[in-house]
Write an enzyme that holds these catalytic residues in place. Structure first.
Site, PDB file in Angstrom:
ATOM      1  N   SER A   8       0.831  -1.206   0.000  1.00 52.88           N
ATOM      2  CA  SER A   8       0.000   0.000   0.000  1.00 52.88           C
ATOM      3  C   SER A   8       0.865   1.256   0.000  1.00 52.88           C
ATOM      4  CB  SER A   8      -0.919   0.010   1.218  1.00 52.88           C
ATOM      5  OG  SER A   8      -1.469   1.301   1.361  1.00 52.88           O
ATOM      6  N   HIS A  33      -0.901  -1.101  -4.368  1.00 50.98           N
ATOM      7  CA  HIS A  33      -2.228  -0.778  -3.832  1.00 50.98           C
ATOM      8  C   HIS A  33      -2.278   0.726  -3.551  1.00 50.98           C
ATOM      9  CE1 HIS A  33      -5.942  -1.884  -1.638  1.00 50.98           C
ATOM     10  NE2 HIS A  33      -5.591  -0.952  -0.754  1.00 50.98           N
ATOM     11  N   ASP A  35      -4.478   3.786  -2.106  1.00 51.95           N
ATOM     12  CA  ASP A  35      -5.618   4.085  -1.236  1.00 51.95           C
ATOM     13  C   ASP A  35      -6.105   5.513  -1.452  1.00 51.95           C
ATOM     14  OD1 ASP A  35      -6.022   1.670   0.377  1.00 51.95           O
ATOM     15  OD2 ASP A  35      -3.994   2.063   1.109  1.00 51.95           O
ATOM     16  N   MET A  37      -8.731   8.332  -0.550  1.00 46.87           N
ATOM     17  CA  MET A  37      -9.650   8.677   0.558  1.00 46.87           C
ATOM     18  C   MET A  37     -10.124  10.115   0.395  1.00 46.87           C
ATOM     19  SD  MET A  37      -7.684   6.985   3.790  1.00 46.87           S
ATOM     20  CE  MET A  37      -6.875   5.380   3.677  1.00 46.87           C
ATOM     21  N   HIS A  66      -7.934   1.398  -4.619  1.00 45.40           N
ATOM     22  CA  HIS A  66      -8.962   1.195  -3.597  1.00 45.40           C
ATOM     23  C   HIS A  66      -9.641   2.531  -3.331  1.00 45.40           C
ATOM     24  CE1 HIS A  66      -9.707  -0.147   0.889  1.00 45.40           C
ATOM     25  NE2 HIS A  66     -10.831   0.023   0.209  1.00 45.40           N
ATOM     26  N   MET A  68     -11.907   4.692  -1.417  1.00 41.82           N
ATOM     27  CA  MET A  68     -12.651   4.910  -0.168  1.00 41.82           C
ATOM     28  C   MET A  68     -13.277   6.294  -0.262  1.00 41.82           C
ATOM     29  SD  MET A  68      -9.864   3.135   2.324  1.00 41.82           S
ATOM     30  CE  MET A  68      -8.619   3.297   1.054  1.00 41.82           C
ATOM     31  N   MET A 137     -12.098  -6.014   4.080  1.00 44.29           N
ATOM     32  CA  MET A 137     -11.371  -5.101   4.968  1.00 44.29           C
ATOM     33  C   MET A 137     -11.166  -5.792   6.314  1.00 44.29           C
ATOM     34  SD  MET A 137     -10.600  -2.293   3.399  1.00 44.29           S
ATOM     35  CE  MET A 137      -9.803  -1.623   4.854  1.00 44.29           C
ATOM     36  N   ASP A 176      -7.223  -6.598   3.207  1.00 45.05           N
ATOM     37  CA  ASP A 176      -6.580  -5.294   3.387  1.00 45.05           C
ATOM     38  C   ASP A 176      -6.687  -4.830   4.836  1.00 45.05           C
ATOM     39  OD1 ASP A 176      -5.507  -2.789   3.038  1.00 45.05           O
ATOM     40  OD2 ASP A 176      -7.134  -2.015   1.789  1.00 45.05           O
TER      41      ASP A 176
HETATM   42  C1  DX5 Z   1      -6.757   1.303   5.155  1.00 43.18           C
HETATM   43  C2  DX5 Z   1      -6.170   1.081   3.782  1.00 43.18           C
HETATM   44  C3  DX5 Z   1      -5.118   0.051   3.762  1.00 43.18           C
HETATM   45  C4  DX5 Z   1      -3.897   0.388   4.571  1.00 43.18           C
HETATM   46  C5  DX5 Z   1      -3.137  -0.867   4.876  1.00 43.18           C
HETATM   47  O1  DX5 Z   1      -7.864   2.115   5.061  1.00 43.18           O
HETATM   48  O2  DX5 Z   1      -7.189   0.685   2.890  1.00 43.18           O
HETATM   49  O3  DX5 Z   1      -4.757  -0.287   2.439  1.00 43.18           O
HETATM   50  O4  DX5 Z   1      -3.053   1.292   3.891  1.00 43.18           O
HETATM   51  O5  DX5 Z   1      -2.133  -0.551   5.779  1.00 43.18           O
HETATM   52  P1  DX5 Z   1      -1.675  -1.595   6.909  1.00 43.18           P
HETATM   53  O6  DX5 Z   1      -1.146  -2.792   6.188  1.00 43.18           O
HETATM   54  O7  DX5 Z   1      -0.630  -0.828   7.661  1.00 43.18           O
HETATM   55  O8  DX5 Z   1      -2.879  -1.936   7.741  1.00 43.18           O
HETATM   56 ZN    ZN Z   2      -6.604  -0.205   0.951  1.00 47.06          ZN
END
Ligand code: DX5
Ligand code: ZN
Length: 238
Positions: A8, A33, A35, A37, A66, A68, A137, A176
């Site tokens: 990630s 990956h 993320d 947000m 991903h 979010m 998740m 994840d």
């Molecule tokens: C959380 C993210 C994850 C996160 C994973 O909302 O979707 O992808 O970055 O990080 P770790 O492996 O540190 O939990």
């Molecule tokens: Zn993620």
């Protein structure tokens, strides 16, 4: 046979992203990956299509994006144009999931559905035909570095059983949140095909030896993953 490790970006050095991506590729990683947000669906803000487009210009990694964000359908075109290979939307963030997932696939992009820890697997019964991947998740989304929720193990197992019983064995499972070499074997045994790792991966350079630690943990597991065919050369075999 295989598990794919998808590091990630959230835990990478944001001031050195170009170098980070080159280091990942040199270390043998095939996936990244990303993320996204929005500060509304989750209590954190990260980045959007412009950053992904810049990284795409420099990298051949498989971009596992991903989302979010609330109402992700508004941004599907922009994230595809930026160079996403897989777009994962949250079941909790969209009222018209079938339409959104179909729109992703219409762009010849892989489509994934993410489920928060409290969201039931039942939605998969009606959407499995529109999916390439389910993301379970194993923390509440929003931040890296959180503690793995143990109930996720049973949920992964139930997800695999449900998809198989519906005749969708080719739909793969990504996990994840809180994955690390210490729990990787249990996750793969339960049915995970792709492990996302943020803090537990990036905090232990060099990346080649950290990848080797995940690989060693999963040694001997015999799973098959349709996701391998998505990016055969780059996917890392365990
Ligand atoms: C959380 C993210 C994850 C996160 C994973 O909302 O979707 O992808 O970055 O990080 P770790 O492996 O540190 O939990
Ligand atoms: Zn993620």
């Amino acid at each position: 046979m295989i598990v794919i490790l998808s590091p990630s970006l959230l835990s990478a050095d944001f001031a050195e992203l170009g170098r980070e991506l080159r280091d990942l590729e040199k270390a043998g990683l095939g996936w990244l990956h990303l993320d996204v947000m929005d500060g509304a669906f989750v209590p954190n803000i990260t980045f959007g299509p412009p950053l992904i487009k810049s990284l795409r210009a420099q990298s051949g990694l498989f971009f596992d994006v991903h989302l979010m964000i609330e109402e992700p359908a508004r941004y599907i075109d922009a994230f595809v144009a930026a160079g996403s290979d897989l777009l994962v939307v949250h079941a909790e963030a969209d009222r018209h999931l079938e339409r959104t997932l179909s729109a992703i696939r219409a762009h010849h992009c892989k489509a994934g559905l993410a489920l928060n820890p409290g969201t039931d697997l039942g939605v998969l019964r009606w959407l499995a035909q529109d999916l390439d991947l389910v993301l379970i998740m194993s923390v509440n989304p929003g931040f890296s570095g959180q503690t793995f929720l143990p109930a996720s193990i049973g949920k992964i197992r139930a997800c695999r059983a449900l998809l198989d019983s519906l005749g969708f064995s080719q739909v793969v499972i990504e996990v994840d949140g809180g994955a690390c070499p210490e729990n990787a074997r249990e996750l793969v045994e339960a049915g995970a095909d792709i492990l996302v790792s943020g803090s537990a991966f990036f905090s232990h350079p060099p990346y080649a030896s950290r990848l080797a630690a995940f690989e060693a943990a999963c040694q001997g597991q015999r799973r098959s993953s349709a996701a391998l065919a998505w990016k055969t050369q780059e996917a890392r075999l365990v």
